[in-house]
Design an enzyme around this catalytic site. Structure first.
Site, PDB file in Angstrom:
ATOM      1  N   LYS A  55       0.856  -1.200   0.000  1.00 50.05           N
ATOM      2  CA  LYS A  55       0.000   0.000   0.000  1.00 50.05           C
ATOM      3  C   LYS A  55       0.885   1.240   0.000  1.00 50.05           C
ATOM      4  CE  LYS A  55      -3.964   1.809   2.626  1.00 50.05           C
ATOM      5  NZ  LYS A  55      -4.878   1.597   3.765  1.00 50.05           N
ATOM      6  N   LYS A 115      -6.497  -6.143  -4.931  1.00 55.52           N
ATOM      7  CA  LYS A 115      -7.357  -5.268  -4.148  1.00 55.52           C
ATOM      8  C   LYS A 115      -7.606  -4.027  -4.991  1.00 55.52           C
ATOM      9  CE  LYS A 115      -8.184  -4.919   0.682  1.00 55.52           C
ATOM     10  NZ  LYS A 115      -8.533  -3.555   1.057  1.00 55.52           N
ATOM     11  N   GLU A 215     -10.567  -6.537   8.487  1.00 59.79           N
ATOM     12  CA  GLU A 215      -9.759  -5.672   7.623  1.00 59.79           C
ATOM     13  C   GLU A 215      -9.617  -4.269   8.218  1.00 59.79           C
ATOM     14  OE1 GLU A 215     -12.318  -7.211   3.836  1.00 59.79           O
ATOM     15  OE2 GLU A 215     -11.003  -5.507   3.479  1.00 59.79           O
TER      16      GLU A 215
HETATM   17  O1  LIG Z   1      -7.241   3.105   3.055  1.00 60.34           O
HETATM   18  C1  LIG Z   1      -8.061   3.962   2.692  1.00 60.34           C
HETATM   19  O2  LIG Z   1      -7.970   5.161   2.970  1.00 60.34           O
HETATM   20  C2  LIG Z   1      -9.246   3.569   1.858  1.00 60.34           C
HETATM   21  C3  LIG Z   1     -10.159   4.539   1.491  1.00 60.34           C
HETATM   22  C4  LIG Z   1     -11.233   4.214   0.684  1.00 60.34           C
HETATM   23  C5  LIG Z   1     -11.397   2.922   0.231  1.00 60.34           C
HETATM   24  C6  LIG Z   1     -10.486   1.940   0.599  1.00 60.34           C
HETATM   25  C7  LIG Z   1      -9.417   2.260   1.396  1.00 60.34           C
HETATM   26  N1  LIG Z   1      -8.486   1.327   1.753  1.00 60.34           N
HETATM   27  C8  LIG Z   1      -8.519  -0.020   1.329  1.00 60.34           C
HETATM   28  C9  LIG Z   1      -8.457  -0.907   2.490  1.00 60.34           C
HETATM   29  O3  LIG Z   1      -9.448  -1.484   2.833  1.00 60.34           O
HETATM   30  C10 LIG Z   1      -7.163  -0.990   3.248  1.00 60.34           C
HETATM   31  O4  LIG Z   1      -6.094  -0.723   2.404  1.00 60.34           O
HETATM   32  C11 LIG Z   1      -6.865  -2.295   3.938  1.00 60.34           C
HETATM   33  O5  LIG Z   1      -7.942  -2.861   4.570  1.00 60.34           O
HETATM   34  C12 LIG Z   1      -5.715  -2.080   4.961  1.00 60.34           C
HETATM   35  O6  LIG Z   1      -6.086  -1.069   5.870  1.00 60.34           O
HETATM   36  P1  LIG Z   1      -5.023  -0.425   6.860  1.00 60.34           P
HETATM   37  O7  LIG Z   1      -4.351  -1.553   7.602  1.00 60.34           O
HETATM   38  O8  LIG Z   1      -5.843   0.422   7.795  1.00 60.34           O
HETATM   39  O9  LIG Z   1      -4.067   0.336   6.036  1.00 60.34           O
END
Ligand SMILES: O=C(O)c1ccccc1NCC(=O)[C@H](O)[C@H](O)COP(=O)(O)O
Length: 257
Positions: A55, A115, A215
């Site tokens: 990411k 994703k 998630e």
């Molecule tokens: O991460 C975002 O800001 C987001 C915004 C809008 C749609 C999707 C988004 N992210 C995708 C995800 O669901 C995350 O990348 C994934 O679950 C990991 O989340 P994190 O550990 O909080 O980075």
């Protein structure tokens, strides 16, 4: 925000379709080496499993990490014990590409998740052609007929759908299409609000035999532990891994029983 992300991803897919016609991407998908059985890798076990995400950036947080070598990051994830690698392939807000996924596929022997904001058959064929074993389907972005159709297409290509939900109604919709891997995203994709307790309120609605994925919103091992004690078989983590020391952080998270 979700509808603009979904529309943007569909527009970008339409632009790629001009370069690689539908028949060609379908041919590539059907000629790709078989998908790995993601459910075998993510099956409930004594210890929590982790899907580790590549990411770079996100709509809610902006730039997170440069990640010039997604393959190296994915190899680090695999060596540290990840069960699957998630690759964000959306370009506008997440700065991901399908090429990232191809590079990751070649670097690891664990399953790889595409994703993205998937609404089109073309995107599913692209995922398989690039070597994906799993494809994300966001229930909130699809009507029920689309959800059923895409879930069936993904299965017919030997892949697994990670069907993502954010409410009791969406869990019902995921169950209705026969999802075998259901995610509950703590992040509201329209407002970006995070609710780490949402998984716990929905987990009981997901029957035994279906793999439960919590998630987003993990910052510490205590958050992984919270999800685990609420019934998560698998936790999907992005930001905490790419902004810290990925191997050390992942090992710490996997230390949760
Ligand atoms: O991460 C975002 O800001 C987001 C915004 C809008 C749609 C999707 C988004 N992210 C995708 C995800 O669901 C995350 O990348 C994934 O679950 C990991 O989340 P994190 O550990 O909080 O980075």
């Amino acid at each position: 925000m979700l509808s603009s992300l979904t529309a943007g991803a569909a527009e970008d897919a339409a632009a790629r379709l001009e370069l690689v016609p539908f028949d060609e991407v379908e041919r590539r998908a059907l000629a790709a080496p078989p998908a790995l059985d993601a459910l075998a890798f993510l099956a409930p076990a004594e210890r929590v499993k982790i899907i580790a995400e590549v990411k770079r950036s996100s709509p809610s947080r902006g730039a997170l990490a440069a990640i010039s070598d997604p393959a190296a990051l994915a190899s680090t994830y695999q060596s540290a014990g990840a069960s699957t690698v998630s690759v964000l392939t959306e370009g506008r807000k997440f700065k991901g590409t399908l090429e990232d996924l191809e590079l990751v596929r070649d670097a690891v022997s664990i399953p790889v998740l595409r994703k993205d904001f998937i609404t089109l058959d073309y995107q599913v064929f692209e995922a398989r052609a690039a070597g994906a074993d799993l494809v994300l389907l966001i229930v909130a972005a699809l009507d029920q007929a689309q959800l059923a159709h895409l879930q069936e297409l993904i299965q017919s290509l030997g892949m697994t759908a990670l069907v993502e939900t954010h409410s009791a109604d969406e869990v019902e919709r995921a169950l209705d299409v026969g999802a075998s891997l259901i995610g509950v995203n703590a992040r509201n994709l329209s407002t970006f609000e995070l609710d780490r307790d949402l998984f716990g309120t929905l987990a009981d609605r997901i029957p035994a035999g279906i793999v439960r994925v919590a998630e987003s919103a993990v910052k510490t091992a205590a958050d992984v532990s919270h999800y685990r004690s609420s019934g998560a078989d698998v936790v999907l983590v992005g930001e905490a891994l790419v902004t810290g020391d990925p191997a050390r952080t992942l090992e710490e998270f996997l230390g949760v029983s």
